[in-house]
Enzyme design. Structure first.
Site, PDB file in Angstrom:
ATOM      1  N   HIS A  79      81.458 -61.445  -3.603  1.00 40.88           N
ATOM      2  CA  HIS A  79      80.692 -62.537  -4.181  1.00 40.88           C
ATOM      3  C   HIS A  79      79.841 -63.193  -3.086  1.00 40.88           C
ATOM      4  N   GLY A 122      54.528 -34.830 -18.479  1.00 41.12           N
ATOM      5  CA  GLY A 122      55.661 -33.958 -18.182  1.00 41.12           C
ATOM      6  C   GLY A 122      55.301 -32.930 -17.124  1.00 41.12           C
ATOM      7  N   GLU A 153      55.934 -45.649 -13.349  1.00 31.19           N
ATOM      8  CA  GLU A 153      56.025 -45.963 -11.907  1.00 31.19           C
ATOM      9  C   GLU A 153      54.630 -46.113 -11.292  1.00 31.19           C
ATOM     10  N   MET A 193      64.626 -32.745 -14.427  1.00 31.44           N
ATOM     11  CA  MET A 193      63.811 -32.432 -13.242  1.00 31.44           C
ATOM     12  C   MET A 193      63.947 -33.585 -12.260  1.00 31.44           C
ATOM     13  N   THR A 230      57.734 -30.784  -3.748  1.00 31.38           N
ATOM     14  CA  THR A 230      57.077 -31.843  -4.517  1.00 31.38           C
ATOM     15  C   THR A 230      57.616 -33.198  -4.083  1.00 31.38           C
ATOM     16  N   GLU A 266      58.100 -20.858   2.392  1.00 30.13           N
ATOM     17  CA  GLU A 266      57.426 -21.983   1.734  1.00 30.13           C
ATOM     18  C   GLU A 266      55.921 -21.764   1.788  1.00 30.13           C
ATOM     19  N   LYS A 267      55.257 -21.913   0.635  1.00 34.27           N
ATOM     20  CA  LYS A 267      53.806 -21.652   0.621  1.00 34.27           C
ATOM     21  C   LYS A 267      53.003 -22.861   1.092  1.00 34.27           C
ATOM     22  N   ALA A 324      54.027 -42.273 -21.509  1.00 32.63           N
ATOM     23  CA  ALA A 324      54.841 -43.413 -21.047  1.00 32.63           C
ATOM     24  C   ALA A 324      56.184 -42.916 -20.535  1.00 32.63           C
TER      25      ALA A 324
HETATM   26  P1  FAD Z   1      60.049 -28.665  -5.614  1.00 35.45           P
HETATM   27  O1  FAD Z   1      60.300 -29.927  -4.917  1.00 35.45           O
HETATM   28  O2  FAD Z   1      58.925 -28.617  -6.586  1.00 35.45           O
HETATM   29  O3  FAD Z   1      59.805 -27.576  -4.476  1.00 35.45           O
HETATM   30  C1  FAD Z   1      59.437 -26.274  -4.757  1.00 35.45           C
HETATM   31  C2  FAD Z   1      58.757 -25.683  -3.540  1.00 35.45           C
HETATM   32  O4  FAD Z   1      58.581 -24.276  -3.742  1.00 35.45           O
HETATM   33  C3  FAD Z   1      57.357 -26.248  -3.294  1.00 35.45           C
HETATM   34  O5  FAD Z   1      57.249 -26.734  -1.982  1.00 35.45           O
HETATM   35  C4  FAD Z   1      56.423 -25.053  -3.515  1.00 35.45           C
HETATM   36  O6  FAD Z   1      55.301 -25.071  -2.649  1.00 35.45           O
HETATM   37  C5  FAD Z   1      57.338 -23.882  -3.191  1.00 35.45           C
HETATM   38  N1  FAD Z   1      56.938 -22.621  -3.844  1.00 35.45           N
HETATM   39  C6  FAD Z   1      56.658 -22.412  -5.158  1.00 35.45           C
HETATM   40  N2  FAD Z   1      56.374 -21.108  -5.382  1.00 35.45           N
HETATM   41  C7  FAD Z   1      56.472 -20.489  -4.177  1.00 35.45           C
HETATM   42  C8  FAD Z   1      56.294 -19.143  -3.746  1.00 35.45           C
HETATM   43  N3  FAD Z   1      55.989 -18.148  -4.604  1.00 35.45           N
HETATM   44  N4  FAD Z   1      56.441 -18.862  -2.432  1.00 35.45           N
HETATM   45  C9  FAD Z   1      56.767 -19.842  -1.542  1.00 35.45           C
HETATM   46  N5  FAD Z   1      56.963 -21.118  -1.892  1.00 35.45           N
HETATM   47  C10 FAD Z   1      56.822 -21.441  -3.195  1.00 35.45           C
HETATM   48  N6  FAD Z   1      62.833 -37.034  -8.674  1.00 35.45           N
HETATM   49  C11 FAD Z   1      63.801 -37.901  -8.348  1.00 35.45           C
HETATM   50  O7  FAD Z   1      64.987 -37.545  -8.403  1.00 35.45           O
HETATM   51  N7  FAD Z   1      63.514 -39.179  -7.937  1.00 35.45           N
HETATM   52  C12 FAD Z   1      62.244 -39.618  -7.869  1.00 35.45           C
HETATM   53  O8  FAD Z   1      62.018 -40.771  -7.492  1.00 35.45           O
HETATM   54  C13 FAD Z   1      61.201 -38.748  -8.217  1.00 35.45           C
HETATM   55  N8  FAD Z   1      59.916 -39.145  -8.143  1.00 35.45           N
HETATM   56  C14 FAD Z   1      58.925 -38.265  -8.445  1.00 35.45           C
HETATM   57  C15 FAD Z   1      57.613 -38.718  -8.396  1.00 35.45           C
HETATM   58  C16 FAD Z   1      56.575 -37.858  -8.706  1.00 35.45           C
HETATM   59  C17 FAD Z   1      55.149 -38.362  -8.635  1.00 35.45           C
HETATM   60  C18 FAD Z   1      56.848 -36.504  -9.058  1.00 35.45           C
HETATM   61  C19 FAD Z   1      55.730 -35.551  -9.357  1.00 35.45           C
HETATM   62  C20 FAD Z   1      58.154 -36.056  -9.131  1.00 35.45           C
HETATM   63  C21 FAD Z   1      59.209 -36.936  -8.833  1.00 35.45           C
HETATM   64  N9  FAD Z   1      60.540 -36.539  -8.904  1.00 35.45           N
HETATM   65  C22 FAD Z   1      61.532 -37.424  -8.610  1.00 35.45           C
HETATM   66  C23 FAD Z   1      60.920 -35.167  -9.293  1.00 35.45           C
HETATM   67  C24 FAD Z   1      61.258 -34.335  -8.037  1.00 35.45           C
HETATM   68  O9  FAD Z   1      60.135 -34.309  -7.186  1.00 35.45           O
HETATM   69  C25 FAD Z   1      61.653 -32.924  -8.421  1.00 35.45           C
HETATM   70  O10 FAD Z   1      62.708 -32.966  -9.359  1.00 35.45           O
HETATM   71  C26 FAD Z   1      62.130 -32.135  -7.195  1.00 35.45           C
HETATM   72  O11 FAD Z   1      61.123 -32.085  -6.229  1.00 35.45           O
HETATM   73  C27 FAD Z   1      62.551 -30.729  -7.591  1.00 35.45           C
HETATM   74  O12 FAD Z   1      62.976 -30.051  -6.449  1.00 35.45           O
HETATM   75  P2  FAD Z   1      62.877 -28.452  -6.355  1.00 35.45           P
HETATM   76  O13 FAD Z   1      63.460 -28.104  -5.027  1.00 35.45           O
HETATM   77  O14 FAD Z   1      63.444 -27.827  -7.562  1.00 35.45           O
HETATM   78  O15 FAD Z   1      61.318 -28.113  -6.390  1.00 35.45           O
HETATM   79  P1  NAI Z   2      58.191 -37.418 -18.757  1.00 35.66           P
HETATM   80  O1  NAI Z   2      58.739 -36.263 -19.488  1.00 35.66           O
HETATM   81  O2  NAI Z   2      59.089 -38.401 -18.133  1.00 35.66           O
HETATM   82  O3  NAI Z   2      57.232 -38.263 -19.727  1.00 35.66           O
HETATM   83  C1  NAI Z   2      56.116 -37.685 -20.364  1.00 35.66           C
HETATM   84  C2  NAI Z   2      55.717 -38.583 -21.525  1.00 35.66           C
HETATM   85  O4  NAI Z   2      54.486 -38.114 -22.031  1.00 35.66           O
HETATM   86  C3  NAI Z   2      56.724 -38.562 -22.671  1.00 35.66           C
HETATM   87  O5  NAI Z   2      56.989 -39.882 -23.055  1.00 35.66           O
HETATM   88  C4  NAI Z   2      56.002 -37.765 -23.755  1.00 35.66           C
HETATM   89  O6  NAI Z   2      56.372 -38.161 -25.063  1.00 35.66           O
HETATM   90  C5  NAI Z   2      54.563 -38.108 -23.456  1.00 35.66           C
HETATM   91  N1  NAI Z   2      53.573 -37.140 -23.933  1.00 35.66           N
HETATM   92  C6  NAI Z   2      53.664 -35.787 -23.905  1.00 35.66           C
HETATM   93  N2  NAI Z   2      52.529 -35.245 -24.392  1.00 35.66           N
HETATM   94  C7  NAI Z   2      51.694 -36.278 -24.713  1.00 35.66           C
HETATM   95  C8  NAI Z   2      50.367 -36.366 -25.241  1.00 35.66           C
HETATM   96  N3  NAI Z   2      49.669 -35.263 -25.510  1.00 35.66           N
HETATM   97  N4  NAI Z   2      49.847 -37.594 -25.436  1.00 35.66           N
HETATM   98  C9  NAI Z   2      50.560 -38.715 -25.148  1.00 35.66           C
HETATM   99  N5  NAI Z   2      51.808 -38.691 -24.641  1.00 35.66           N
HETATM  100  C10 NAI Z   2      52.363 -37.483 -24.419  1.00 35.66           C
HETATM  101  O7  NAI Z   2      57.194 -36.777 -17.693  1.00 35.66           O
HETATM  102  P2  NAI Z   2      56.475 -37.379 -16.420  1.00 35.66           P
HETATM  103  O8  NAI Z   2      56.402 -38.854 -16.477  1.00 35.66           O
HETATM  104  O9  NAI Z   2      55.218 -36.592 -16.301  1.00 35.66           O
HETATM  105  O10 NAI Z   2      57.467 -36.965 -15.263  1.00 35.66           O
HETATM  106  C11 NAI Z   2      57.796 -35.584 -15.037  1.00 35.66           C
HETATM  107  C12 NAI Z   2      59.165 -35.427 -14.459  1.00 35.66           C
HETATM  108  O11 NAI Z   2      59.213 -35.905 -13.133  1.00 35.66           O
HETATM  109  C13 NAI Z   2      60.216 -36.139 -15.271  1.00 35.66           C
HETATM  110  O12 NAI Z   2      60.982 -35.173 -15.929  1.00 35.66           O
HETATM  111  C14 NAI Z   2      61.052 -36.881 -14.274  1.00 35.66           C
HETATM  112  O13 NAI Z   2      62.363 -36.423 -14.333  1.00 35.66           O
HETATM  113  C15 NAI Z   2      60.456 -36.554 -12.915  1.00 35.66           C
HETATM  114  N6  NAI Z   2      60.225 -37.824 -12.220  1.00 35.66           N
HETATM  115  C16 NAI Z   2      61.307 -38.573 -11.873  1.00 35.66           C
HETATM  116  C17 NAI Z   2      61.145 -39.801 -11.285  1.00 35.66           C
HETATM  117  C18 NAI Z   2      62.351 -40.611 -10.964  1.00 35.66           C
HETATM  118  O14 NAI Z   2      63.447 -40.078 -11.015  1.00 35.66           O
HETATM  119  N7  NAI Z   2      62.201 -41.882 -10.618  1.00 35.66           N
HETATM  120  C19 NAI Z   2      59.824 -40.342 -10.968  1.00 35.66           C
HETATM  121  C20 NAI Z   2      58.757 -39.488 -11.411  1.00 35.66           C
HETATM  122  C21 NAI Z   2      58.972 -38.274 -11.987  1.00 35.66           C
END
Ligand code: FAD
Ligand code: NAI
Length: 465
Positions: free
Chosen positions: A444, A272, A187, A318, A40, A32-33, A181
């Site tokens: 209920h 995105g 969120e 994702m 994330t 892990e880096k 949006a």
């Molecule tokens: P990641 O969690 O991105 O982990 C990848 C890891 O690999 C990182 O720690 C990175 O440092 C490491 N890495 C990368 N390259 C290298 C390398 N070359 N060498 C060593 N290490 C490396 N999803 C939900 O289901 N529910 C949510 O409520 C939700 N909320 C979110 C809120 C936000 C603000 C964001 C940004 C995302 C959210 N997500 C949510 C999405 C969720 O975080 C991701 O889908 C999930 O973390 C993906 O898991 P992963 O293991 O594929 O990758």
């Molecule tokens: P998203 O893909 O959900 O939404 C991005 C939005 O930006 C879309 O509505 C798109 O049409 C719009 N958009 C794209 N380019 C644009 C532009 N140039 N100008 C205006 N609007 C534009 O991506 P988001 O919100 O960044 O989340 C990323 C990922 O993280 C999602 O795929 C989601 O699965 C994951 N995530 C999941 C959560 C959860 O499960 N509760 C919480 C937060 C993130």
């Protein structure tokens, strides 16, 4: 050092994969880096965002809701550093939990940037420049995703922020402009809106939350507008200029037309996320990519034998729980078992107030596929518990196959939707019908009775409406 499996990245995909593989008797290492494990999700995603959503919801409740229950409190005051401390402590407890689980399962954890130098060979470069080579029979790439940039807009994580900066603002911005949006925008917009920001969202498409069931998205937009959100749908952002104080943002209709200007104190770019597949040496090994994501088959195998990939870096939604399911499946496959992920039954939750939770097909998808379906809908206004909670906004909507009655999709908007969806996921995992759900006794008074009633409504026999 030689292993059965090296996992690159310890997000929800990677760390769960490592633990499952160790349970199955494999000798496992992770690289892990980041300084902490959890990726994330635990560091800058799911966990900190939910900590702030929970905390800001308490604030909004004290400000707007408690009086309705006959609980009179003075206007609440915000201690933002304390709220951030709650978020940071939640993150620390979770990332330390992963480190503990690695020790418990005898998984070797290395910190540094991993590169695959040859099949079965991983070079780990630590921050201080120290390098070591590990070898393994199998490698799983679980490097996740990073935020997508808006061309020409530089993120400084203070005034123009990604989700990472938006989780750590030092003050409540009076005017918060959000580009996108999607889930992150709505969120994190909810967090800062509850704490006092005027939230303005600019979205390219003519709707919010693309991919969500259309009727649910429309109702949700109305609710957010009541909460103070302002939407500019069908608009794209042009230039963002830094002023002496704040930002000037030019927006124009996506379909073409006159530009206009919005002013803001902070802009959140949430358009995105992009997979992290670079810097791993994949190109020189011949690992094929598809539109930036690592190409895998249904056993998570890449185009190079012995190298697998899971999570945000491969196709599919994702989501943390999708990455975890894939982590378990690939570990079982590598151990000679038959790991499998049912992509038809992966729930998705937006943790706003009310929450939105969905699983399976939307009406739009069923129409596009020409599937004949029945709809059962039940509003929370007719649910006793929801009324007692003063949380009667929203509905449960169940889509069932017109011929077989098999449940094809469930869409919930309402308090606790993220927990309520679990029974629909189990039902769909077992190929259950609306009648199976309708004939199941629900306690209920609970919000889950609305799920049963929606199932009854599929056959036009809901009792309480
Ligand atoms: P990641 O969690 O991105 O982990 C990848 C890891 O690999 C990182 O720690 C990175 O440092 C490491 N890495 C990368 N390259 C290298 C390398 N070359 N060498 C060593 N290490 C490396 N999803 C939900 O289901 N529910 C949510 O409520 C939700 N909320 C979110 C809120 C936000 C603000 C964001 C940004 C995302 C959210 N997500 C949510 C999405 C969720 O975080 C991701 O889908 C999930 O973390 C993906 O898991 P992963 O293991 O594929 O990758
Ligand atoms: P998203 O893909 O959900 O939404 C991005 C939005 O930006 C879309 O509505 C798109 O049409 C719009 N958009 C794209 N380019 C644009 C532009 N140039 N100008 C205006 N609007 C534009 O991506 P988001 O919100 O960044 O989340 C990323 C990922 O993280 C999602 O795929 C989601 O699965 C994951 N995530 C999941 C959560 C959860 O499960 N509760 C919480 C937060 C993130």
């Amino acid at each position: 050092m030689s292993y059965d499996l090296i996992v690159i990245g310890t997000g929800p995909g990677g760390y769960v994969c490592a633990i499952r593989a160790a349970q199955l008797g494999l000798k496992v290492a992770v690289v892990e880096k980041r300084k902490t494990h959890g990726g994330t999700c635990l560091n800058i995603g799911c966990i900190p965002s939910k900590a702030l959503l929970q905390a800001s919801e308490k604030f909004a409740e004290a400000e707007h809701e408690l009086a309705g229950f006959g609980v009179l409190v003075d206007k609440p005051r915000l201690d933002l550093p304390a709220m951030m401390k709650h978020k940071d402590e939640t993150v620390t407890a979770n990332v330390n939990g992963v480190a503990f689980l690695f020790k418990k399962n005898k998984i070797d954890a290395f910190h540094g940037h991993a590169t695959i130098t040859a099949p079965g060979e991983v070079l780990v470069k630590a921050e201080d420049g120290a390098a070591q080579t590990l070898t393994a029979k199998n490698i799983v790439v679980a490097t996740g995703s990073d935020f997508a940039a808006l061309p020409g807009v530089e993120i400084d994580e203070k005034i123009i922020v990604s989700s990472t900066g938006a989780l750590a603002l030092a003050e409540v911005p009076p005017r918060l402009l959000i580009v996108g949006a999607g889930v992150i925008g709505l969120e994190l917009g909810s967090v800062w809106g509850r704490l006092g920001s005027k939230v303005v969202v600019v979205e390219f498409l003519d709707r919010i939350l693309p991919g969500l069931d259309g009727e649910t998205a429309k109702q949700f937009q109305r609710i957010l507008q009541k909460q103070g959100f302002e939407f500019h749908l069908g608009h794209k952002v042009g230039k963002i200029e830094r002023l002496a104080s704040g930002l000037s943002v030019s927006i124009e209709p996506a379909a073409g037309g006159a530009a206009s200007t919005l002013e803001a104190d902070v802009a959140l770019i949430a358009i995105g996320r992009r997979p992290v597949a670079e810097g791993l040496g994949l190109e020189s090994l011949g690992v094929a990519l598809d539109r930036g994501r690592i190409l895998v088959d249904d056993r998570f195998a890449t185009t190079v034998p012995g190298i697998y990939a899971i999570g945000d870096v491969v196709r599919g939604p994702m989501l943390a729980h999708k990455a975890q399911e894939e982590g378990v499946a690939v570990a079982e496959i590598i151990a000679g078992q038959h790991g499998h992920v049912n992509y038809e039954a992966i729930p998705s939750v937006v943790y706003t107030m009310p929450e939105i939770a969905t699983v399976g097909a939307t009406e739009e998808e069923l129409k596009a596929k020409g599937v004949a379906y029945k709809v059962g809908k039940f509003p929370f206004t007719a649910n006793g518990r929801a009324r007692a909670m003063r949380a009667a906004e929203g509905f449960v909507k169940i889509l069932a196959d017109a011929a077989s009655d098999r449940v094809l999709g469930v869409h919930i908007i309402g308090a606790g939707a993220g927990e309520l969806i679990a029974e629909a996921v189990v039902l769909m995992e077992f190929g259950g019908s609306a009648e199976d759900l309708a004939r199941t006794c629900h306690a209920h008074p609970t919000l889950s009775e609305a799920v049963k009633e929606a199932a009854l409504a599929v056959d036009k026999r809901a009792i309480h409406i």
